[in-house]
Design an enzyme around this catalytic site. Structure first.
Site, PDB file in Angstrom:
ATOM      1  CD  GLU A  73      44.029  36.661  43.025  1.00 24.68           C
ATOM      2  OE1 GLU A  73      44.210  36.572  44.202  1.00 24.68           O
ATOM      3  OE2 GLU A  73      44.253  37.961  42.395  1.00 24.68           O
TER       4      GLU A  73
ATOM      5  CE  LYS B 171      40.103  41.057  46.326  1.00 25.45           C
ATOM      6  NZ  LYS B 171      39.371  40.131  45.424  1.00 25.45           N
TER       7      LYS B 171
ATOM      8  CD  GLU C 229      38.978  42.508  42.592  1.00 26.37           C
ATOM      9  OE1 GLU C 229      39.537  43.253  43.421  1.00 26.37           O
ATOM     10  OE2 GLU C 229      38.377  41.469  43.237  1.00 26.37           O
TER      11      GLU C 229
ATOM     12  CB  SER D 261      37.066  31.064  46.964  1.00 31.96           C
ATOM     13  OG  SER D 261      35.987  32.050  46.387  1.00 31.96           O
TER      14      SER D 261
ATOM     15  CG  ASN E 103      44.315  42.491  47.311  1.00 26.56           C
ATOM     16  OD1 ASN E 103      44.056  43.531  47.828  1.00 26.56           O
ATOM     17  ND2 ASN E 103      43.701  41.920  45.995  1.00 26.56           N
TER      18      ASN E 103
ATOM     19  N   GLY F  71      36.092  35.736  45.005  1.00 24.40           N
ATOM     20  CA  GLY F  71      34.867  36.467  45.799  1.00 24.40           C
ATOM     21  C   GLY F  71      33.589  35.587  45.650  1.00 24.40           C
TER      22      GLY F  71
ATOM     23  CG  HIS G 129      43.557  41.888  41.694  1.00 20.18           C
ATOM     24  ND1 HIS G 129      42.329  41.634  41.597  1.00 20.18           N
ATOM     25  CD2 HIS G 129      43.725  40.942  42.921  1.00 20.18           C
ATOM     26  CE1 HIS G 129      41.539  40.883  42.279  1.00 20.18           C
ATOM     27  NE2 HIS G 129      42.400  40.232  43.214  1.00 20.18           N
TER      28      HIS G 129
HETATM   29  P1  13P Z   1      39.011  36.054  47.589  1.00 22.76           P
HETATM   30  O1  13P Z   1      39.897  35.353  48.412  1.00 22.76           O
HETATM   31  O2  13P Z   1      38.085  37.031  48.292  1.00 22.76           O
HETATM   32  O3  13P Z   1      38.252  35.245  46.404  1.00 22.76           O
HETATM   33  O4  13P Z   1      39.858  37.024  46.745  1.00 22.76           O
HETATM   34  C1  13P Z   1      40.951  36.698  45.678  1.00 22.76           C
HETATM   35  C2  13P Z   1      41.439  37.645  45.530  1.00 22.76           C
HETATM   36  O5  13P Z   1      41.137  38.369  44.453  1.00 22.76           O
HETATM   37  C3  13P Z   1      42.895  38.180  46.343  1.00 22.76           C
HETATM   38  O6  13P Z   1      43.727  39.171  45.430  1.00 22.76           O
END
Ligand code: 13P
Length: 251
Positions: free
Chosen positions: A168, A11, A98, A214, A9, A174, A96
């Site tokens: 997640e 983003k 976010e 992560s 992903n 992140g 997601h």
């Molecule tokens: P990270 O791997 O940067 O922690 O992000 C995970 C994520 O949100 C994948 O959709």
């Protein structure tokens, strides 16, 4: 048999030139005998190009990071599922955290997005995950159950063949803090049991459940060795071709 899947992903990262270079770098580094299903979710802006490049590569497809809950019409700035399908993408990432947190996406809205995705023959990577506070308050299992059941449990067993679930935990996204292998496995087993209760063993045993948060080349092997972890949804580490390809080969 569950598929092993690693999805990147991206983003809101990488312009078109950078994004296409990353697609090409990933493809060039994947081993010829690659057995993992690899999904790349770049920006809409170059999704079509990315999907086209992947189209001749076995086991590699493109995904969008979202789709509209509406079919078409006066929704300025939105991108419909049928537009995404017309760009040769095969999956859409929905729910997601976010998007849930920053854009107020509810379980009900995500149910509508799933319907739109299915009406355009897109498969769905459906994300769920709890906040740190919810985990500390010990309400995370109830929360995950409501996220999954309210958006997905109206679907038929046949529909579920087109669903991948991604767990997640928000506190691991992140942050560099990965869920421990035991924490991740515990939740994955919980999710699989929800599927057993609702749909029976066959659906539960054929639905891939990915871990995200992560995940990097150093922890992927241990995470993916767990009984109920079928791969990963990768954020930061998917922006580096070597790291991402290493994760895809961590089964
Ligand atoms: P990270 O791997 O940067 O922690 O992000 C995970 C994520 O949100 C994948 O959709």
């Amino acid at each position: 048999m569950r598929k092993n899947i690693v999805a990147g992903n991206w983003k809101m990262n990488l312009n078109r030139t950078e994004g296409i270079a990353l697609v090409e770098a990933v493809l060039s580094k994947l081993p010829v005998d690659n057995k993992t299903h690899v999904i790349l979710a770049p920006s809409f802006v170059y999704l079509h190009k990315a999907a086209k490049i992947c189209s001749n590569i076995p086991k590699v497809v493109a995904a969008s990071q979202d789709c509209s809950a509406n079919k078409k019409g006066a929704f300025t700035g939105e991108v419909s599922a049928s537009m995404i399908a017309s760009c040769s993408a095969r999956y859409v990432v929905l729910g997601h955290s976010e998007r849930r947190v920053n854009f107020n996406e509810s379980n009900e809205l995500l149910k509508e997005k799933v319907a739109q995705a299915f009406s355009s023959n897109l498969k769905v990577i459906f994300c769920c995950g709890e906040s740190l506070k919810q985990r500390e308050d010990l309400v995370h299992f109830d929360w995950l159950k409501s996220q999954i059941s309210e958006s997905l449990f109206h679907l038929s067993s046949d529909d579920f063949a087109n669903i991948v679930i991604a767990y997640e935990p928000i506190w691991a996204i992140g942050t560099g803090v990965t869920a421990s292998t035991d924490q991740a496995q515990e939740v994955h087993a919980f999710i699989r049991n929800l599927l057993v209760d609702k749909y029976g063993n066959e659906v539960a045993e054929s639905t891939s459940i990915l871990y995200g948060g992560s995940c990097h080349p150093k922890n992927a092997i241990e995470l993916f060795s767990q009984k109920d972890i079928d791969g990963g949804l990768i954020g930061g580490a998917s922006l580096n071709a070597d790291d991402f390809v290493a994760i895809t080969q961590s089964f």
